[in-house]
Design a protein around this motif. Structure first.
Motif, mmCIF file in Angstrom:
data_model
loop_
_atom_site.group_PDB
_atom_site.id
_atom_site.type_symbol
_atom_site.label_atom_id
_atom_site.label_comp_id
_atom_site.label_asym_id
_atom_site.label_seq_id
_atom_site.Cartn_x
_atom_site.Cartn_y
_atom_site.Cartn_z
ATOM 1 N N LEU A 90 0.737 -1.064 0.151
ATOM 2 C CA LEU A 90 0.016 0.016 0.147
ATOM 3 C C LEU A 90 0.775 1.352 -0.267
ATOM 4 O O LEU A 90 0.447 2.188 -0.660
ATOM 5 C CB LEU A 90 -0.959 -0.087 1.178
ATOM 6 C CG LEU A 90 -2.210 -1.004 1.045
ATOM 7 C CD1 LEU A 90 -3.044 -1.108 2.362
ATOM 8 C CD2 LEU A 90 -3.091 -0.646 -0.075
ATOM 9 N N PHE A 91 1.939 1.268 0.659
ATOM 10 C CA PHE A 91 2.627 2.335 0.651
ATOM 11 C C PHE A 91 3.471 2.827 -0.720
ATOM 12 O O PHE A 91 3.223 3.720 -1.428
ATOM 13 C CB PHE A 91 4.135 2.385 1.768
ATOM 14 C CG PHE A 91 3.698 2.745 2.871
ATOM 15 C CD1 PHE A 91 3.321 4.041 3.300
ATOM 16 C CD2 PHE A 91 3.852 1.941 3.994
ATOM 17 C CE1 PHE A 91 3.053 4.399 4.472
ATOM 18 C CE2 PHE A 91 3.733 2.230 5.436
ATOM 19 C CZ PHE A 91 3.297 3.625 5.490
ATOM 20 N N SER A 92 3.873 1.531 -1.427
ATOM 21 C CA SER A 92 4.340 1.730 -2.660
ATOM 22 C C SER A 92 3.063 1.984 -3.838
ATOM 23 O O SER A 92 3.376 3.028 -4.674
ATOM 24 C CB SER A 92 4.752 0.394 -3.239
ATOM 25 O OG SER A 92 4.061 -0.784 -3.080
ATOM 26 N N TYR A 93 1.910 1.532 -3.275
ATOM 27 C CA TYR A 93 0.720 2.055 -4.261
ATOM 28 C C TYR A 93 0.690 3.491 -4.177
ATOM 29 O O TYR A 93 0.094 4.014 -5.039
ATOM 30 C CB TYR A 93 -0.535 1.031 -3.657
ATOM 31 C CG TYR A 93 -1.842 1.294 -4.508
ATOM 32 C CD1 TYR A 93 -1.874 0.673 -5.782
ATOM 33 C CD2 TYR A 93 -2.712 1.722 -3.838
ATOM 34 C CE1 TYR A 93 -2.998 0.941 -6.525
ATOM 35 C CE2 TYR A 93 -3.843 2.118 -4.664
ATOM 36 C CZ TYR A 93 -4.099 1.592 -5.976
ATOM 37 O OH TYR A 93 -5.113 1.727 -6.696
ATOM 38 N N ALA A 94 0.550 3.893 -3.016
ATOM 39 C CA ALA A 94 0.326 5.257 -2.556
ATOM 40 C C ALA A 94 1.194 6.173 -3.229
ATOM 41 O O ALA A 94 0.984 7.149 -4.070
ATOM 42 C CB ALA A 94 0.377 5.678 -1.097
ATOM 43 N N VAL A 123 3.818 -9.550 -12.363
ATOM 44 C CA VAL A 123 4.760 -9.556 -11.090
ATOM 45 C C VAL A 123 4.096 -10.846 -10.203
ATOM 46 O O VAL A 123 4.587 -11.463 -9.542
ATOM 47 C CB VAL A 123 4.849 -8.298 -10.665
ATOM 48 C CG1 VAL A 123 5.239 -8.305 -9.207
ATOM 49 C CG2 VAL A 123 5.603 -7.344 -11.397
ATOM 50 N N GLU A 124 2.414 -10.593 -10.227
ATOM 51 C CA GLU A 124 1.994 -11.432 -9.314
ATOM 52 C C GLU A 124 2.199 -12.896 -9.639
ATOM 53 O O GLU A 124 2.226 -13.910 -8.813
ATOM 54 C CB GLU A 124 0.359 -11.334 -9.457
ATOM 55 C CG GLU A 124 0.167 -9.691 -8.507
ATOM 56 C CD GLU A 124 -1.380 -9.546 -8.802
ATOM 57 O OE1 GLU A 124 -2.031 -10.078 -9.782
ATOM 58 O OE2 GLU A 124 -1.662 -8.632 -8.144
ATOM 59 N N PHE A 125 2.331 -13.323 -10.652
ATOM 60 C CA PHE A 125 2.648 -14.651 -11.561
ATOM 61 C C PHE A 125 3.990 -15.017 -10.918
ATOM 62 O O PHE A 125 4.129 -16.234 -10.437
ATOM 63 C CB PHE A 125 2.654 -14.757 -12.807
ATOM 64 C CG PHE A 125 3.213 -15.980 -13.529
ATOM 65 C CD1 PHE A 125 2.396 -17.074 -13.712
ATOM 66 C CD2 PHE A 125 4.720 -16.151 -13.890
ATOM 67 C CE1 PHE A 125 2.781 -18.200 -13.823
ATOM 68 C CE2 PHE A 125 5.087 -17.190 -14.570
ATOM 69 C CZ PHE A 125 4.218 -18.396 -14.476
ATOM 70 N N VAL A 126 5.150 -14.350 -10.777
ATOM 71 C CA VAL A 126 6.282 -14.404 -10.132
ATOM 72 C C VAL A 126 6.138 -14.660 -8.766
ATOM 73 O O VAL A 126 6.693 -15.562 -8.374
ATOM 74 C CB VAL A 126 7.250 -13.382 -10.706
ATOM 75 C CG1 VAL A 126 8.599 -13.614 -9.907
ATOM 76 C CG2 VAL A 126 7.535 -13.466 -12.143
ATOM 77 N N CYS A 143 9.249 -8.846 -0.621
ATOM 78 C CA CYS A 143 9.450 -7.549 -0.584
ATOM 79 C C CYS A 143 9.284 -6.724 -1.846
ATOM 80 O O CYS A 143 8.757 -5.850 -2.049
ATOM 81 C CB CYS A 143 10.284 -7.059 0.412
ATOM 82 S SG CYS A 143 9.877 -7.690 2.194
ATOM 83 N N GLY A 144 10.447 -6.974 -2.344
ATOM 84 C CA GLY A 144 10.931 -6.258 -3.632
ATOM 85 C C GLY A 144 9.716 -6.698 -4.757
ATOM 86 O O GLY A 144 9.205 -5.428 -5.494
ATOM 87 N N LEU A 145 9.182 -7.792 -4.839
ATOM 88 C CA LEU A 145 8.120 -7.898 -5.894
ATOM 89 C C LEU A 145 6.860 -7.192 -5.502
ATOM 90 O O LEU A 145 5.980 -6.686 -6.346
ATOM 91 C CB LEU A 145 7.870 -9.519 -6.213
ATOM 92 C CG LEU A 145 9.011 -10.207 -6.501
ATOM 93 C CD1 LEU A 145 8.689 -11.747 -6.458
ATOM 94 C CD2 LEU A 145 9.021 -10.047 -8.152
ATOM 95 N N TRP A 146 6.427 -7.145 -4.285
ATOM 96 C CA TRP A 146 5.404 -6.555 -3.754
ATOM 97 C C TRP A 146 5.413 -5.040 -4.027
ATOM 98 O O TRP A 146 4.464 -4.306 -4.113
ATOM 99 C CB TRP A 146 4.986 -6.840 -2.408
ATOM 100 C CG TRP A 146 3.603 -7.354 -2.032
ATOM 101 C CD1 TRP A 146 2.621 -7.086 -1.000
ATOM 102 C CD2 TRP A 146 2.967 -8.414 -3.045
ATOM 103 N NE1 TRP A 146 1.430 -7.786 -1.476
ATOM 104 C CE2 TRP A 146 1.644 -8.494 -2.734
ATOM 105 C CE3 TRP A 146 3.189 -8.822 -4.208
ATOM 106 C CZ2 TRP A 146 0.679 -9.130 -3.351
ATOM 107 C CZ3 TRP A 146 2.293 -9.676 -4.910
ATOM 108 C CH2 TRP A 146 0.959 -10.038 -4.530
ATOM 109 N N VAL A 147 6.655 -4.373 -3.673
ATOM 110 C CA VAL A 147 6.846 -3.127 -4.095
ATOM 111 C C VAL A 147 6.797 -2.761 -5.386
ATOM 112 O O VAL A 147 5.897 -1.865 -6.064
ATOM 113 C CB VAL A 147 8.296 -2.805 -3.501
ATOM 114 C CG1 VAL A 147 8.693 -1.056 -4.209
ATOM 115 C CG2 VAL A 147 8.409 -2.584 -2.084
ATOM 116 N N LEU A 148 7.273 -3.451 -6.357
ATOM 117 C CA LEU A 148 6.940 -3.306 -7.767
ATOM 118 C C LEU A 148 5.544 -3.480 -8.145
ATOM 119 O O LEU A 148 4.898 -2.644 -8.777
ATOM 120 C CB LEU A 148 7.953 -4.301 -8.419
ATOM 121 C CG LEU A 148 7.725 -4.314 -9.990
ATOM 122 C CD1 LEU A 148 8.143 -2.855 -10.533
ATOM 123 C CD2 LEU A 148 8.648 -5.432 -10.750
#
Length: 495
Positions: A90-94, A123-126, A143-148
């Motif tokens: 959510l922070f990266s989304y914001a 990204v979600e597939f990975v 963490c890195g994938l979820w930021v992206l």
């Protein structure tokens, strides 16, 4: 001018229907894939924590006893990390919303929207499928994938709201956007059913199904979406029967305005469309300083915290608190979204009829506080729980849908923007981005409060944040109520 709450559907063409459906299902697919993560948290937590360790085998190393894919020593640590992932997303989304809104007003909306949909699907597939298939388990990778993923998904909402704002004027906007904003709730329902239907094969297949469907949707949007009536040579005033989206004086007046309706506005003759200069996009600071943007953004920060806490944690809560199976909890959680769909549509229609948004929002949020207290005391009965969930979703999801769609469009089409009107995506990004910051901080707080104090205190926290949402829109509420009172007195004098 037709009454605001009826008689406006005849002004729409088949192009409006296609735009409505494509933007609607774009966000349905995005939210379906996003919902997958919350629906499989129990399975992920079990995968990331060790099996019961055999104390009679002290000679084995922890890696051999627990297996290499066990990231955490117990379920509590895994739960905290899942909460941290929600906050990271959510922070990266914001942050992405603040950027993508500005980009959306300067780059073709279709390109930005397609890039966000297809990139997020990959990204979600990975994250959920490829790492499980290849047995790659790493906290930093997750963490890195979820930021992206948060950055890519942020490109979608400002674009779809801007496209809808380009096609639909102020007349009936509350109802149309209220109905259209059900896309998030429909996506949650679709994601819950898709995840629960394949969860028995492994959580990786839930990610696989939703990411493939989302990628295909992005391709369809790229080839089929019209971002503006100008792309098909439509004159908004003559060909569609709509009030001009970009030049109509009424469409630029926000519903939170306290101006008298009987004040006459002199409309200057407009230059020929081919001779007129292209609208100039406003800067981020200019959009942030527009009337109503800051109060609604702060209110949405509190409200989105509560709404997304239900989104991320409801299946987990139902499974852990009542002992229901994960698939059953996933299916039951959709009743919150059903309530949000009905709430957004009904409250949007009411706000059209009375010509104001804030009174409807405030009333719903006051009732939401009572609904939260009632749901926190729900018995272990699926039928009663579903009814209370739908009621809570009606009073929380409804206002959330209104702020993020209809009110954002009102703010991005107000009188202060005359002469520089490219602000819809920027304003939407600011409102939703601020809301996502509040939601991001809230998700980690939810995991801490739940682990330290229990779920009852978590619901008390939700009640406090709902009250904060009301507090931020109080000045707008007083202004609109005062304007309604003046209008009523003027009408009585005329009669």
């Amino acid at each position: 001018m037709p009454p605001p709450c009826c008689g406006y559907l005849s002004q729409y063409t088949h192009h409006h229907l296609v735009v409505f459906l494509l933007t609607f299902f774009s966000y349905v697919l995005l939210h379906a894939s996003r919902k997958t993560f919350s629906n499989v948290k129990v399975s992920i937590s079990a995968q990331w924590t060790p099996l019961v360790q055999n104390d009679s085998l002290p000679a084995f190393s922890p890696g051999e006893t627990w297996q290499n894919n066990r990231l955490f020593a117990d379920e509590q640590q895994a739960t905290l990390f899942l909460g941290a992932l929600d906050s990271i997303f959510l922070f990266s989304y914001a942050v992405g919303l603040y950027l993508s809104g500005v980009i959306g007003d300067r780059v073709n909306l279709r390109y930005v929207l397609c890039f966000g949909l297809c990139g997020s699907a990959a990204v979600e597939f990975v994250f959920g499928t490829l790492t499980e298939w290849l047995h790659i388990y790493n906290v930093y990778l997750y963490c890195g994938l979820w930021v992206l993923n948060g950055l890519l998904q942020s490109a979608v909402w400002p674009c779809v709201v801007a496209v809808m704002g380009n096609w639909f004027g102020k007349t009936g906007r509350g109802f149309v956007f209220g109905l259209w904003s059900a896309c998030a709730s429909v996506g949650n329902i679709l994601g819950a059913f898709l995840a629960s239907s394949v969860l028995k094969y492994g959580y990786e297949y839930a990610f696989l199904v939703t990411s493939v469907v989302q990628f295909a949707g992005g391709v369809v949007v790229f080839f089929g979406l019209l971002t503006s009536p100008k792309e098909v040579g439509l004159s908004l005033e003559s060909d569609t029967g709509l009030g001009p989206v970009e030049r109509d004086t009424d469409s630029h007046r926000p519903l939170m305005s306290d101006e008298e309706d009987d004040v006459e506005v002199e409309v200057q003759p407009q230059p020929d469309e081919h001779q007129a200069e292209a609208p100039r996009p406003v800067s981020f600071c200019q959009a942030f300083c527009l009337p109503g943007v800051l109060p609604y953004s702060l209110s949405y920060a509190c409200l989105k915290l509560v709404n997304y806490s239900f989104f991320f944690w409801l299946p987990f809560y139902l499974s852990n608190n009542f002992g229901w199976k994960e698939a059953e909890a996933d299916r039951l959680s959709v009743w919150y979204d059903v309530g949000g769909i009905i709430g957004g549509t009904v409250q949007g229609l009411i706000s059209d009829c009375i010509g104001k948004r804030a009174p409807v929002l405030a009333t719903s949020l006051v009732l939401a506080m009572g609904a939260l207290v009632g749901y926190s005391r729900s018995p272990n009965d699926p039928v009663i729980n579903a009814a209370l969930l739908a009621t809570t979703g009606f009073f929380i999801g409804g206002p959330s849908n209104m702020i993020s769609s209809a009110i954002s469009a009102d703010l991005g089409r107000q009188e202060a923007l005359r002469g520089s009107q490219q602000a819809l995506a920027t304003v939407t990004g600011i409102v939703d981005g601020t809301g996502s910051i509040g939601a991001a901080g809230g998700q980690y707080l939810v995991s801490i409060i739940e682990s330290k104090l229990g779920w009852m205190y978590t619901f008390y926290f939700f009640v406090v944040m709902t009250g904060g949402s009301i507090l931020f829109i109080t000045p707008l509420l007083f202004r609109e109520v005062r304007a309604m009172w003046r209008e009523r007195r003027a009408l009585h004098r005329q009669l």
